[in-house]
Write an enzyme that holds these catalytic residues in place. Structure first.
Site, mmCIF file in Angstrom:
data_model
loop_
_atom_site.group_PDB
_atom_site.id
_atom_site.type_symbol
_atom_site.label_atom_id
_atom_site.label_comp_id
_atom_site.label_asym_id
_atom_site.label_seq_id
_atom_site.Cartn_x
_atom_site.Cartn_y
_atom_site.Cartn_z
ATOM 1 N N CYS A 223 -20.472 120.160 7.502
ATOM 2 C CA CYS A 223 -20.840 120.303 6.018
ATOM 3 C C CYS A 223 -22.922 119.805 6.949
ATOM 4 C CB CYS A 223 -20.522 118.705 5.476
ATOM 5 S SG CYS A 223 -19.579 119.088 3.990
ATOM 6 N N HIS B 18 -22.212 118.141 -4.229
ATOM 7 C CA HIS B 18 -20.934 117.474 -4.581
ATOM 8 C C HIS B 18 -21.926 116.372 -5.117
ATOM 9 C CE1 HIS B 18 -17.960 118.566 -1.365
ATOM 10 N NE2 HIS B 18 -19.201 119.143 -0.288
ATOM 11 N N ARG C 81 -14.733 118.343 9.243
ATOM 12 C CA ARG C 81 -15.443 118.111 8.970
ATOM 13 C C ARG C 81 -16.893 117.751 8.092
ATOM 14 N NH1 ARG C 81 -15.207 121.474 4.440
ATOM 15 N NH2 ARG C 81 -17.605 121.590 5.488
ATOM 16 N N CYS D 225 -25.687 115.383 0.219
ATOM 17 C CA CYS D 225 -24.894 115.297 0.521
ATOM 18 C C CYS D 225 -24.528 115.754 -1.024
ATOM 19 C CB CYS D 225 -23.952 114.563 0.390
ATOM 20 S SG CYS D 225 -23.747 113.691 2.379
#
Lengths: 103, 265, 208
Positions: B226, B178, B222, B174
């Site tokens: 991803c 991010h 969501r 992730c």
């Protein structure tokens, strides 16, 4: 079952802010489905607003408006408790209406 | 009297051209306009109807579903999720719990209830409508997911480790996207979601209506989406992995008053 | 009324004392990695072209997870040497067609479970890098590659480096966040050559 509608009408001084949300696919006639066939035109063509039973807006709109349209307008000289009624008619002859009191 | 329609959005989107600070402020303007014309309330209304509609072999509604604050209590329930549920001895987020209620209260099979979890603009899913309705009942409540039970703590820890875990065909974690402040993918800003200042506004506004999809999207979607872009296989809906990710993000955002369902680009 | 006040004050109290733990990207133990791998294996399903083998960690992923993406020099060096050996260079020229390269750089498609494996994927280069000055919609996760050839030279060494970097970025930086496009089978030899041309053809918009 038609998609829902929702009105919010709030008074600020003698101006009422009215917002209506209308659930509708608003198909432009330009889109194609998964099989490549065009999806037929399907859009709201008339919107009518009544204030305490008296028609104050008659609007004609077109397929250029997006899905689930929102309209907002202001009413001058409105009082708390005034009844706002909004209805629409689409090109397939379907209609829907809802009402709310100005708060 | 002044009448304005949402067709004005088109012009706002077209002016979103230059890659600069000016573009960013245009983007904020666009987001504001989008929020003003958001159809989120329609999803909440349909969701309320579905919540109260008797369905399944037991012909029961979901009104007696216990989302953690007692059977049928909706006010503030979403803000307290994910949390540990004693009756199933595991941590569940909103969607996982609603699926559980569909199976137990309504007697529906897992297969039937999970047949179409993620919808589209033409036909949003039951789970999307329900999420809009239930999340909307937590507006103004501070996000406070469960953190006292050992399983809640384990879910947070798993989510935290997963956030940084390099995996999949493209070796992403992730944090690959991010992970650093001020970065963009194309023109989209990438929030650093392990930091509260970035997680708070985001978690406080999901689930959300997404203008780019013209429909309502949930937190399970969501996270699923991803992973799709990370080129991994698909995480199972309601699985421990997705709940742990959701727990990690929500704990990071804790304290933020919920103000969703939101409206996203 | 009193009840209402009480509710407000507890909510305020909750908000005041709720502050999230500080999170750092920390190193992992072998046992923690084994735990996560087991969870991934249990909670993911193959879908379309995204098979479960994609979750089997290789040496690069494992060492990067063990060392929080910052392995000691000796570990990084041996990983990079092994990754360098995976690069298969074409036997002929490394320069393809920059016009095709531009399309590949623009496309963020490919290798996802909802896509047909037969459709050619892209490199998604603009997701992270600036390349042509004409394309203003570019990401900033990676360094700007604007004027790549103009500033670094167009020679065979640079062509070989660009080809290798796209084929397997981990050969040059063990825990790079850039995917290994050739090594993972995401881009073909011809596609990588087209990208090399996009970076290193003097006529490419990248070098204008």
């Amino acid at each position: 079952m038609a998609d829902p509608m929702k009105i919010r009408a709030t008074l600020k001084g003698d101006l009422a802010d009215v917002r209506v949300l209308m659930g509708h696919p608003m198909e432009t006639g330009q889109r194609k489905d998964g099989a490549g066939k065009p999806i037929p035109l399907h859009f709201i063509q008339e919107v009518t607003v009544k204030l305490n039973g008296k028609t104050v807006i008659e609007g004609q709109i077109s397929q250029a408006i997006s899905r689930n349209p929102v309209f907002s307008f202001r009413v001058k000289g409105a009082k708390s408790g005034d009844k706002v009624e909004i209805s629409w008619l689409d090109n397939k002859g379907d209609t829907n209406r809802t009402e709310a009191a100005i708060a | 009297m002044l009448v304005s329609g949402r067709s004005v959005l088109l012009t706002a989107a077209l002016t979103l051209a230059a890659g600069s600070a000016a573009a960013q402020s245009q983007f904020e303007k666009y987001q504001k306009m989008v929020a003003e014309g958001s159809p989120v309330e329609l999803f909440e209304l349909v969701g309320e109807g579905l919540w109260k509609k008797p369905q399944g072999p037991k012909n029961a509604s979901l009104e007696q579903c216990d989302l953690g604050l007692g059977a049928g209590v909706l006010q503030g329930a979403y803000a307290r999720l994910p949390r540990y549920f004693r009756d199933v001895d595991r941590v569940m987020d909103l969607e996982t719990r609603m699926l559980h209620c569909m199976m137990t209260l309504q007697g529906r099979s897992l297969e039937e209830a999970t047949k179409r979890l993620f919808g589209n603009a033409d036909k949003p899913s039951e789970m999307e409508y329900l999420s809009a309705y239930v999340a909307g009942q937590s507006r103004g409540h501070a996000m406070a997911p469960g953190q006292s039970h050992p399983r809640e703590q384990a879910a947070y820890e798993l989510g935290r480790k997963l956030y940084f875990y390099r995996t999949g065909l493209w070796d992403f974690s992730c944090a690959s996207c991010h992970g650093e402040e001020g970065k963009r993918i194309r023109m989209s800003e990438l929030p650093v979601l392990y930091k509260p200042e970035a997680a708070r506004p985001l978690i406080a506004t999901w689930p959300a209506y997404r203008v780019s999809n013209s429909t309502f999207k949930t937190m399970q979607w969501r996270i699923n989406n991803c992973f799709r872009q990370m080129r991994t296989p698909e995480p199972v809906f309601g699985s421990e992995v997705v709940n742990a990710m959701n727990m990690f993000l929500t704990v990071t955002a804790q304290g933020e008053p919920y103000r969703g369902p939101g409206t996203k680009r | 009324m009193k009840r209402h006040l009480l509710a407000v004050s507890t909510a305020a109290l909750l908000a005041a004392c709720a502050s999230a733990p500080v999170v750092e990207h920390s190193k992992m133990t072998g046992a923690e990695i084994a735990q996560i791998d087991a969870v991934l294996k249990r909670d993911f399903r193959a879908k379309g072209q995204a098979k479960m083998t994609r979750l089997e960690p290789d040496a690069v992923q494992r060492e990067c997870n063990l060392h929080a993406d910052n392995p000691p020099d000796s570990v990084a060096r041996s990983l990079q040497e092994a990754q360098l050996k995976t690069i298969k260079y074409p036997s002929d020229s490394l320069l393809g067609d920059w016009k095709n390269g531009r399309k590949i750089a623009e496309s963020g498609r490919g290798m996802q479970w909802n896509e047909k494996p037969a459709n050619p994927g892209g490199g998604g280069c603009y997701n992270c890098h600036q390349l042509s000055p004409q394309q203003t919609s570019h990401g900033t996760l990676g360094p700007s590659l604007k004027g790549f050839g103009k500033t670094r030279g167009y020679g065979p060494d640079m062509q070989r480096y660009a080809y290798g970097k796209i084929y397997n970025a981990k050969a040059y930086s063990a825990c790079s966040h850039m995917p290994r496009f050739g090594h993972s089978g995401s881009l073909s030899e011809q596609q990588i050559k087209d990208l090399v041309a996009y970076l290193l053809d003097p006529k490419s918009p990248v070098n204008q």
